[in-house]
Enzyme design. Structure first.
Site, PDB file in Angstrom:
ATOM      1  N   ARG A 162      83.352  15.699  18.406  1.00 32.26           N
ATOM      2  CA  ARG A 162      81.968  16.141  18.253  1.00 32.26           C
ATOM      3  C   ARG A 162      81.758  17.308  19.202  1.00 32.26           C
ATOM      4  O   ARG A 162      82.393  17.394  20.254  1.00 32.26           O
ATOM      5  CB  ARG A 162      80.992  15.007  18.570  1.00 32.26           C
ATOM      6  CG  ARG A 162      81.141  13.786  17.664  1.00 32.26           C
ATOM      7  CD  ARG A 162      80.193  12.680  18.082  1.00 32.26           C
ATOM      8  NE  ARG A 162      80.340  11.496  17.237  1.00 32.26           N
ATOM      9  CZ  ARG A 162      81.168  10.487  17.483  1.00 32.26           C
ATOM     10  NH1 ARG A 162      81.932  10.529  18.570  1.00 32.26           N
ATOM     11  NH2 ARG A 162      81.246   9.456  16.666  1.00 32.26           N
ATOM     12  N   LYS A 187      79.867   8.702  21.764  1.00 35.66           N
ATOM     13  CA  LYS A 187      78.580   8.013  21.685  1.00 35.66           C
ATOM     14  C   LYS A 187      78.653   6.678  22.419  1.00 35.66           C
ATOM     15  O   LYS A 187      79.650   5.971  22.350  1.00 35.66           O
ATOM     16  CB  LYS A 187      78.201   7.779  20.211  1.00 35.66           C
ATOM     17  CG  LYS A 187      77.844   9.056  19.452  1.00 35.66           C
ATOM     18  CD  LYS A 187      77.404   8.735  18.037  1.00 35.66           C
ATOM     19  CE  LYS A 187      76.950   9.975  17.298  1.00 35.66           C
ATOM     20  NZ  LYS A 187      76.514   9.670  15.913  1.00 35.66           N
ATOM     21  N   HIS A 261      79.995  21.254  13.773  1.00 35.12           N
ATOM     22  CA  HIS A 261      80.385  19.951  13.230  1.00 35.12           C
ATOM     23  C   HIS A 261      81.253  20.109  11.978  1.00 35.12           C
ATOM     24  O   HIS A 261      81.978  19.183  11.604  1.00 35.12           O
ATOM     25  CB  HIS A 261      79.136  19.119  12.914  1.00 35.12           C
ATOM     26  CG  HIS A 261      79.359  17.647  13.007  1.00 35.12           C
ATOM     27  ND1 HIS A 261      79.566  16.977  14.196  1.00 35.12           N
ATOM     28  CD2 HIS A 261      79.424  16.693  12.039  1.00 35.12           C
ATOM     29  CE1 HIS A 261      79.745  15.685  13.963  1.00 35.12           C
ATOM     30  NE2 HIS A 261      79.663  15.487  12.664  1.00 35.12           N
ATOM     31  N   ARG A 264      84.844  19.514  12.723  1.00 41.20           N
ATOM     32  CA  ARG A 264      85.170  18.079  12.769  1.00 41.20           C
ATOM     33  C   ARG A 264      85.398  17.555  11.354  1.00 41.20           C
ATOM     34  O   ARG A 264      86.361  16.820  11.099  1.00 41.20           O
ATOM     35  CB  ARG A 264      84.038  17.336  13.455  1.00 41.20           C
ATOM     36  CG  ARG A 264      84.151  15.811  13.486  1.00 41.20           C
ATOM     37  CD  ARG A 264      83.006  15.259  14.321  1.00 41.20           C
ATOM     38  NE  ARG A 264      82.770  13.843  14.136  1.00 41.20           N
ATOM     39  CZ  ARG A 264      83.390  12.872  14.813  1.00 41.20           C
ATOM     40  NH1 ARG A 264      84.312  13.187  15.689  1.00 41.20           N
ATOM     41  NH2 ARG A 264      83.074  11.601  14.618  1.00 41.20           N
ATOM     42  N   HIS A 287      85.160   6.840  15.393  1.00 38.11           N
ATOM     43  CA  HIS A 287      84.270   5.997  14.604  1.00 38.11           C
ATOM     44  C   HIS A 287      84.477   4.533  14.997  1.00 38.11           C
ATOM     45  O   HIS A 287      85.620   4.055  15.052  1.00 38.11           O
ATOM     46  CB  HIS A 287      84.537   6.160  13.111  1.00 38.11           C
ATOM     47  CG  HIS A 287      84.050   7.460  12.566  1.00 38.11           C
ATOM     48  ND1 HIS A 287      84.482   7.980  11.363  1.00 38.11           N
ATOM     49  CD2 HIS A 287      83.161   8.368  13.067  1.00 38.11           C
ATOM     50  CE1 HIS A 287      83.875   9.135  11.137  1.00 38.11           C
ATOM     51  NE2 HIS A 287      83.078   9.384  12.152  1.00 38.11           N
ATOM     52  N   TYR A 297      84.327  10.579   4.222  1.00 33.37           N
ATOM     53  CA  TYR A 297      85.519  11.303   3.794  1.00 33.37           C
ATOM     54  C   TYR A 297      86.328  10.569   2.738  1.00 33.37           C
ATOM     55  O   TYR A 297      87.435  10.993   2.417  1.00 33.37           O
ATOM     56  CB  TYR A 297      86.416  11.571   5.019  1.00 33.37           C
ATOM     57  CG  TYR A 297      85.658  12.194   6.162  1.00 33.37           C
ATOM     58  CD1 TYR A 297      85.153  13.486   6.072  1.00 33.37           C
ATOM     59  CD2 TYR A 297      85.420  11.479   7.338  1.00 33.37           C
ATOM     60  CE1 TYR A 297      84.439  14.046   7.112  1.00 33.37           C
ATOM     61  CE2 TYR A 297      84.715  12.040   8.386  1.00 33.37           C
ATOM     62  CZ  TYR A 297      84.223  13.319   8.268  1.00 33.37           C
ATOM     63  OH  TYR A 297      83.511  13.880   9.297  1.00 33.37           O
TER      64      TYR A 297
END
Length: 335
Positions: A162, A187, A261, A264, A287, A297
């Protein structure tokens, strides 16, 4: 009727005790909530004809919040996704208010009932390999700023970081001797380690060397012209500048809306297209659940659709009827 002091006390409790003390929210999360309330309080004060310190809890009712959400979309031109993020922050705040101020429960329930708006699902923006090469080739690496930009975008593509994870990196987070890797904080302050290609490590070593940084330094890796840590808006501006230069070589870039982004997304799409394990892609991207990776994706991209169609030629042949000149054309030619 609640006094302005009640609103101020609840906002203070929400940010200091709840977000930081109880949830241990990251600075990025706190800043996101902060931005929501700066916008909300400014809008509410203007709508109520008051100054921000004079606002009371009752001023932040459901009709006002609905008007605020409309203001975000119509006047500030925010996307539906941004609107929903702001609404989620407001809902969380009033959930805490309901527990602390029992007399405001009805108001909090009305605010919690405001629905999330459904947004159209748009295709993700990513770069094909020739487009990515053109963007990187457009960067003048002989200049210190060019080397910084090249290292920034190459690192994001290498690891699928990110943008904020990348900009938060300090020199000590890079391990530029074998085995090459970078330590990222994503995150929820989750830490992960991503391997680096030798080529990426060489570019980063060159960048640190030019800046005179030691590998153990706690100085930021990517800085602006003032020597301060590069921000998200600055990184987006730099990418747009290099994409505009690359359009001369690859015209398809002009039809895409590229932002940091997108790099990414590019990493994930290229890995999936190469047949990499979805679990490996999810781990690289950070993730928490593989379902997130599959949702973004797991689709078939345009190139794969084209190959699938070409591999299955249609049995239908075009009709070759006899074409007859329309009478009006015969009339016009006879004039």
């Amino acid at each position: 009727m609640h006094s302005p002091e009640t609103l101020g006390r609840q906002i203070t409790f929400f940010f200091t005790d709840y977000l930081v003390g109880q949830r241990g929210a990251s600075p990025h999360t706190v800043h996101s909530y902060r931005d929501t309330f700066k916008l909300l309080l400014g809008f509410a004060a203007h709508r109520a004809g008051k100054k921000v310190p004079g606002l009371a809890l009752v001023d932040l009712d459901a009709p006002m919040v609905l008007a605020f959400l409309e203001h975000l979309e119509v006047e500030r031109k925010c996307s539906i996704a941004t609107r929903n993020v702001r609404l989620a922050a407001i809902r969380t705040f009033f959930r805490i208010v309901a527990a602390n101020v029992p007399t405001a429960i009805e108001q909090c329930q009305r605010l919690s009932a405001i629905p999330t708006k459904k947004a159209p699902r748009c295709p993700i923006a990513y770069l094909e390999r020739d487009e990515l090469k053109a963007v990187l080739a457009a960067i003048d690496r002989s200049k210190p700023s060019g080397l910084r930009d090249y290292a920034l975008f190459a690192l994001i593509y290498n690891c699928g970081n990110r943008i904020q994870e990348t900009l938060n990196l300090n020199a000590c987070d890079l391990h530029l001797s074998k085995p090459f890797f970078v330590r990222l904080y994503g995150k929820g302050n989750k830490e992960r380690i991503s391997p680096l290609w030798p080529e990426t490590a060489a570019v980063l070593r060159d960048l640190l060397s030019r800046r005179g940084l030691e590998p153990i330094s706690s100085e930021p890796v990517f800085v602006n012209q003032r020597g301060q840590r590069l921000g998200r808006d600055g990184a987006a501006h730099l990418l747009r500048k290099h994409v505009a230069k690359a359009e001369v070589r690859v015209s398809t870039l002009g039809r895409k809306r590229i932002h940091p982004h997108s790099l990414r997304h590019t990493t994930a799409v290229h890995m999936r297209r190469a047949g990499d394990d979805p679990n490996a892609i999810a781990a690289l991207l950070g993730h928490a659940q593989i379902t997130t990776t599959e949702r973004f994706y797991g689709h078939i991209d345009l190139e794969e659709k084209r190959k699938a169609i070409e591999a299955n030629p249609p049995p239908i042949k075009p009709t070759r009827g006899r074409w007859r000149r329309p009478e009006i054309l015969e009339f016009l030619e006879g004039l």
